[in-house]
Enzyme design. Structure first.
Site, mmCIF file in Angstrom:
data_model
loop_
_atom_site.group_PDB
_atom_site.id
_atom_site.type_symbol
_atom_site.label_atom_id
_atom_site.label_comp_id
_atom_site.label_asym_id
_atom_site.label_seq_id
_atom_site.Cartn_x
_atom_site.Cartn_y
_atom_site.Cartn_z
ATOM 1 N N GLY A 46 -8.263 -4.225 5.129
ATOM 2 C CA GLY A 46 -7.027 -3.455 5.156
ATOM 3 C C GLY A 46 -7.168 -2.174 4.366
ATOM 4 O O GLY A 46 -7.972 -2.105 3.422
ATOM 5 N N GLN A 51 -4.287 5.105 -0.394
ATOM 6 C CA GLN A 51 -5.625 4.880 -0.957
ATOM 7 C C GLN A 51 -6.593 6.010 -0.613
ATOM 8 O O GLN A 51 -7.611 6.175 -1.264
ATOM 9 C CB GLN A 51 -6.209 3.552 -0.445
ATOM 10 C CG GLN A 51 -5.468 2.331 -0.957
ATOM 11 C CD GLN A 51 -6.091 1.063 -0.423
ATOM 12 O OE1 GLN A 51 -5.754 0.612 0.654
ATOM 13 N NE2 GLN A 51 -7.031 0.493 -1.170
ATOM 14 N N CYS A 92 -9.377 -5.475 -3.409
ATOM 15 C CA CYS A 92 -8.818 -4.200 -2.952
ATOM 16 C C CYS A 92 -9.919 -3.141 -2.988
ATOM 17 O O CYS A 92 -10.673 -3.078 -3.965
ATOM 18 C CB CYS A 92 -7.672 -3.802 -3.878
ATOM 19 S SG CYS A 92 -6.910 -2.232 -3.445
ATOM 20 N N LEU A 93 -9.981 -2.317 -1.951
ATOM 21 C CA LEU A 93 -11.022 -1.278 -1.908
ATOM 22 C C LEU A 93 -10.839 -0.259 -3.034
ATOM 23 O O LEU A 93 -11.787 0.431 -3.389
ATOM 24 C CB LEU A 93 -11.015 -0.575 -0.545
ATOM 25 C CG LEU A 93 -11.434 -1.455 0.643
ATOM 26 C CD1 LEU A 93 -11.363 -0.668 1.942
ATOM 27 C CD2 LEU A 93 -12.839 -2.005 0.442
ATOM 28 N N HIS A 134 0.053 -7.024 0.812
ATOM 29 C CA HIS A 134 -0.800 -6.253 -0.106
ATOM 30 C C HIS A 134 -0.761 -4.764 0.251
ATOM 31 O O HIS A 134 -0.610 -3.904 -0.626
ATOM 32 C CB HIS A 134 -2.231 -6.804 -0.022
ATOM 33 C CG HIS A 134 -3.252 -6.065 -0.818
ATOM 34 N ND1 HIS A 134 -3.973 -6.649 -1.843
ATOM 35 C CD2 HIS A 134 -3.703 -4.793 -0.734
ATOM 36 C CE1 HIS A 134 -4.808 -5.750 -2.345
ATOM 37 N NE2 HIS A 134 -4.668 -4.614 -1.694
ATOM 38 N N GLU A 135 -0.874 -4.463 1.557
ATOM 39 C CA GLU A 135 -0.920 -3.051 1.982
ATOM 40 C C GLU A 135 0.459 -2.391 1.861
ATOM 41 O O GLU A 135 0.550 -1.215 1.507
ATOM 42 C CB GLU A 135 -1.443 -2.929 3.408
ATOM 43 C CG GLU A 135 -2.845 -3.505 3.645
ATOM 44 C CD GLU A 135 -3.908 -2.987 2.696
ATOM 45 O OE1 GLU A 135 -3.767 -1.870 2.174
ATOM 46 O OE2 GLU A 135 -4.889 -3.725 2.459
ATOM 47 N N HIS A 138 0.920 -1.071 -1.482
ATOM 48 C CA HIS A 138 0.296 0.244 -1.703
ATOM 49 C C HIS A 138 1.263 1.374 -1.360
ATOM 50 O O HIS A 138 1.281 2.408 -2.027
ATOM 51 C CB HIS A 138 -0.959 0.397 -0.828
ATOM 52 C CG HIS A 138 -2.198 -0.209 -1.416
ATOM 53 N ND1 HIS A 138 -2.739 0.215 -2.609
ATOM 54 C CD2 HIS A 138 -3.020 -1.191 -0.960
ATOM 55 C CE1 HIS A 138 -3.839 -0.492 -2.865
ATOM 56 N NE2 HIS A 138 -4.033 -1.357 -1.883
HETATM 57 NI NI NI Z 1 -5.611 -2.727 -1.681
#
Ligand code: NI
Length: 182
Positions: A46, A51, A92-93, A134-135, A138
């Protein structure tokens, strides 16, 4: 193929609240294509626009093993969440190398727009439900480590900042590379 730089925790830009998408044009399609390249390359399941420093309500998810089921959610909202909770080991990236347990509703119903601006609804459970929540966090400027204890969060922050300094030192030692702006 175009890879976008991913902001790393604790970059303050990750805490900006995203604005709704209002124009569904070629720029939006290109952004989604670039975000997909970036997510698959990482690799991750994701990625939310904030991000990659685009503060608009857009996120992509692909939980398939084969990387051929890209889901795009624009201006998403959670319509319903189950009382039943589930704990998942999240990563998470923007917080590379860190995984920890987060408890969230096990099932959610979400409404969003697709790339043509058409509204759809989706009910999700399992990994997809985790990713959607989660996204969407963000888009609200929230990172999953904020669910952890202050002690854990501070340790993660310190580790990330140390890695950041090491990376900057490497880049500085390598002439020809500009120093990364913070
Ligand atoms: Ni994330």
């Amino acid at each position: 193929m175009s890879l976008l730089p991913i902001l790393r925790y604790p970059d303050a830009r990750l805490n900006k609240v995203a604005k709704p998408v209002t124009v569904f044009d070629a720029r939006l399609r290109q952004l989604v294509a670039d975000m997909a390249d970036t997510m698959y390359d990482a690799p991750g399941v994701g990625l939310a626009a904030p991000q990659v420093d685009v503060h608009e309500q857009l996120l992509i998810i692909d939980t398939s093993e084969t990387h051929d089921n890209l889901r795009v959610f624009i201006n998403p909202e959670i319509l319903w969440a189950s009382d039943e909770k589930e704990v998942y080991d999240e990563g998470c990236l923007s917080v590379p190398g860190i995984y920890d347990n987060v408890e969230r509703p096990a099932r959610v119903k979400v409404a969003a727009l697709d790339l043509d601006g058409k509204r759809f609804e989706l009910e999700a459970d399992g990994l997809l439900a985790v990713c959607i929540q989660h996204e969407i966090d963000h888009l609200r400027g929230k990172i999953f480590v904020e669910y952890l204890s202050p002690l854990k969060r501070n340790r993660i922050k310190a580790k990330m900042l140390k890695e950041e300094r090491e990376l900057e030192r490497e880049l500085q030692g390598n002439s020809g590379y500009p120093r990364r702006k913070r």
